[in-house]
Design an enzyme around this catalytic site. Structure first.
Site, PDB file in Angstrom:
ATOM      1  CD  GLU A  96      -2.397  58.287 -21.310  1.00  0.00           C
ATOM      2  OE1 GLU A  96      -3.449  58.753 -20.823  1.00  0.00           O
ATOM      3  OE2 GLU A  96      -1.414  57.998 -20.607  1.00  0.00           O
TER       4      GLU A  96
ATOM      5  CD  GLU B 264      -6.711  61.270 -20.798  1.00  0.00           C
ATOM      6  OE1 GLU B 264      -7.341  62.010 -21.583  1.00  0.00           O
ATOM      7  OE2 GLU B 264      -5.568  61.542 -20.379  1.00  0.00           O
TER       8      GLU B 264
ATOM      9  CD  GLU C 146     -13.947  70.314 -14.525  1.00  0.00           C
ATOM     10  OE1 GLU C 146     -14.926  70.794 -15.150  1.00  0.00           O
ATOM     11  OE2 GLU C 146     -12.993  70.984 -14.143  1.00  0.00           O
TER      12      GLU C 146
END
Length: 161
Positions: free
Chosen positions: A58, A62, A108
């Site tokens: 993960e 990410e 973002e």
């Protein structure tokens, strides 16, 4: 993430990834309850992986950061709307690489920030503030040299003590 895909018992992982400057790797999600807030890289454990493999995957997916697991610092467990068991294992990790590659579909922004700055930042999630206010050290360390025996058919096995 649809509720039905995961069933009613969720197992997630997240990581406090620290760099050589003592900064933590934090992300701002584009969706969900943490939208626009600094939070830990996190995600669900997938079929065929251990919890520590899941947190490394993960974080890499990410943020582009490769890390190493130091241990487990805690477990967050809650019940959503009286029927979903939502569980997350929180790891302590050390960043091996420095170059951030943001997964723009979900995030973002991704940065390293000092825990003291996270405590004061109005955009920090409650969990980040709770963790950053404490001197977090791994409480459960991974041992991968133990094995319960071949009768169980484990292809991967770790014990955290």
């Amino acid at each position: 993430m649809s509720h039905s895909k995961r069933g009613n018992v969720w197992l997630a992982v997240s990581g406090i990834v620290e760099n050589e400057n003592g900064e933590w790797l934090v992300v701002k999600k584009k969706y969900g309850g943490l939208k626009g807030l600094w939070s830990l890289p996190a995600g669900f454990v997938e079929q065929g992986e251990t919890i520590d493999e899941a947190v490394l995957r993960e974080i890499k997916e990410e943020t582009g950061i490769t890390a190493t697991v130091n241990g487990v610092v805690g477990i967050r467990s809650g019940v959503i709307e009286d029927h979903i068991s939502d569980n997350m294992i929180i790891f302590s990790l050390t960043a091996i690489t420095k170059d951030i590659v943001t997964q723009e579909k979900e995030l973002e922004e991704v940065i390293f920030m000092l825990p003291e700055e996270l405590v004061m930042n109005p955009d920090s999630s409650n969990l980040i503030k709770d963790l950053a206010n404490r001197n977090i050290k791994p409480k459960l360390i991974k041992y991968d040299h133990f094995h319960p025996g071949n009768q169980f058919g484990y292809s991967s096995y770790a014990l955290f003590l």
